[in-house]
Design an enzyme around this catalytic site. Structure first.
Site, PDB file in Angstrom:
ATOM      1  CG  HIS A 205      29.251 -52.448  -2.143  1.00  0.00           C
ATOM      2  ND1 HIS A 205      29.231 -51.418  -3.062  1.00  0.00           N
ATOM      3  CD2 HIS A 205      30.538 -52.904  -2.126  1.00  0.00           C
ATOM      4  CE1 HIS A 205      30.452 -51.259  -3.567  1.00  0.00           C
ATOM      5  NE2 HIS A 205      31.258 -52.153  -3.010  1.00  0.00           N
TER       6      HIS A 205
ATOM      7  CB  THR B  56      22.412 -56.728  -2.724  1.00  0.00           C
ATOM      8  OG1 THR B  56      21.374 -57.088  -1.779  1.00  0.00           O
ATOM      9  CG2 THR B  56      23.645 -57.593  -2.486  1.00  0.00           C
TER      10      THR B  56
ATOM     11  CD  GLU C 103      27.125 -55.220  -3.862  1.00  0.00           C
ATOM     12  OE1 GLU C 103      26.240 -55.075  -2.975  1.00  0.00           O
ATOM     13  OE2 GLU C 103      27.351 -54.401  -4.765  1.00  0.00           O
TER      14      GLU C 103
END
Length: 245
Positions: free
Chosen positions: A48, A50, A115
């Site tokens: 991912h 953030t 993340e």
């Protein structure tokens, strides 16, 4: 009893109680433990970004509630390369949400979530990617996760998500041995090759074909502005990717 023994006994009692507290047991049953079990076994890693301003803001979001509810990830990689762990590898972090990848329908239960501190509109820092590669090496080695099983959040939920952004260096990761990247040596797709079936076979959900094509283009062509269809270059890429499965 010698005076030095009491603190030791108290410490031992505390540690045993702490260990026991991690096991949820029924008050109605007699605890007769069996060694025949294992912990949650992640089989894939989801990356991912953030979409926030800095790592401290992201740490706050990942450890509290926000307007969308509680979210978390197992790891957060700062722009300076510092790695934070927020959830134990054996536990289920709340990072993936709804979606699927191939036959995996509950990604939170089957994955490690990482993340990466990035606002979504900027290139990723060199130190950060180097740290991510070290982390991936550690996770794949310790947890026996196949090194090809590294995907984007947008791959599993193309309608809802766009992370990590088109700036993410997937080719660099593949050259380091993580994920996959198309090989020029595989040539063009053969006659009769169906890129949509190939996209689905690779893992993308096709509930919304335009969204799936967008996620694929973002990851493998670094573009957000291509038509929501699959062309000959996409077919070439998918043909190569499937040869590497």
């Amino acid at each position: 009893m010698p005076r030095f023994r009491l603190p030791f006994v108290l410490l031992a009692t505390f540690l045993l109680a702490a260990c026991a507290s991690t096991d949820v047991r029924s008050p109605l049953a007699t605890w007769v433990p069996s060694p025949n079990y294992n912990s949650r076994n992640p089989v894939i890693i989801v990356l991912h970004h953030t979409d926030q301003d800095n790592v401290q803001q992201s740490l706050h979001t990942l450890r509290t509630a926000n307007s969308g509810g509680k979210v978390s990830a197992h790891y957060l990689v700062g722009a300076d390369g510092h790695i934070y762990q927020l959830v134990a590898d054996s536990r289920r972090a709340w990072h993936a949400g709804g979606g699927r990848w191939g036959t995996i329908t509950d990604l939170n239960s089957a994955s490690i979530g990482i993340e990466i501190d990035n606002d979504g509109d900027s290139p990723f820092a060199a130190d950060q990617i180097a740290a991510l590669i070290r982390l991936l090496d550690d996770l794949c080695t310790r947890l026996n996760i196949p090194r090809t099983q590294i995907i984007a959040h947008a791959d599993l939920a193309p309608v809802r998500k766009q992370d990590p952004s088109r700036y993410f260096p997937w080719q660099q990761l593949a050259e380091a041995g993580f994920g996959v990247w198309p090989r020029a040596s595989d040539g063009a797709a053969p006659e009769g090759f169906d890129p949509w079936l190939a996209l689905q076979a690779f893992g993308y959900p096709l509930d919304d074909r335009a969204a799936a094509a967008g996620a694929f283009h973002r990851r493998f062509r670094g573009r957000d502005d291509l038509p929501p269809d699959l062309d000959l270059e996409d077919a070439r890429i998918l043909h190569s990717l499937l040869l590497q499965r």
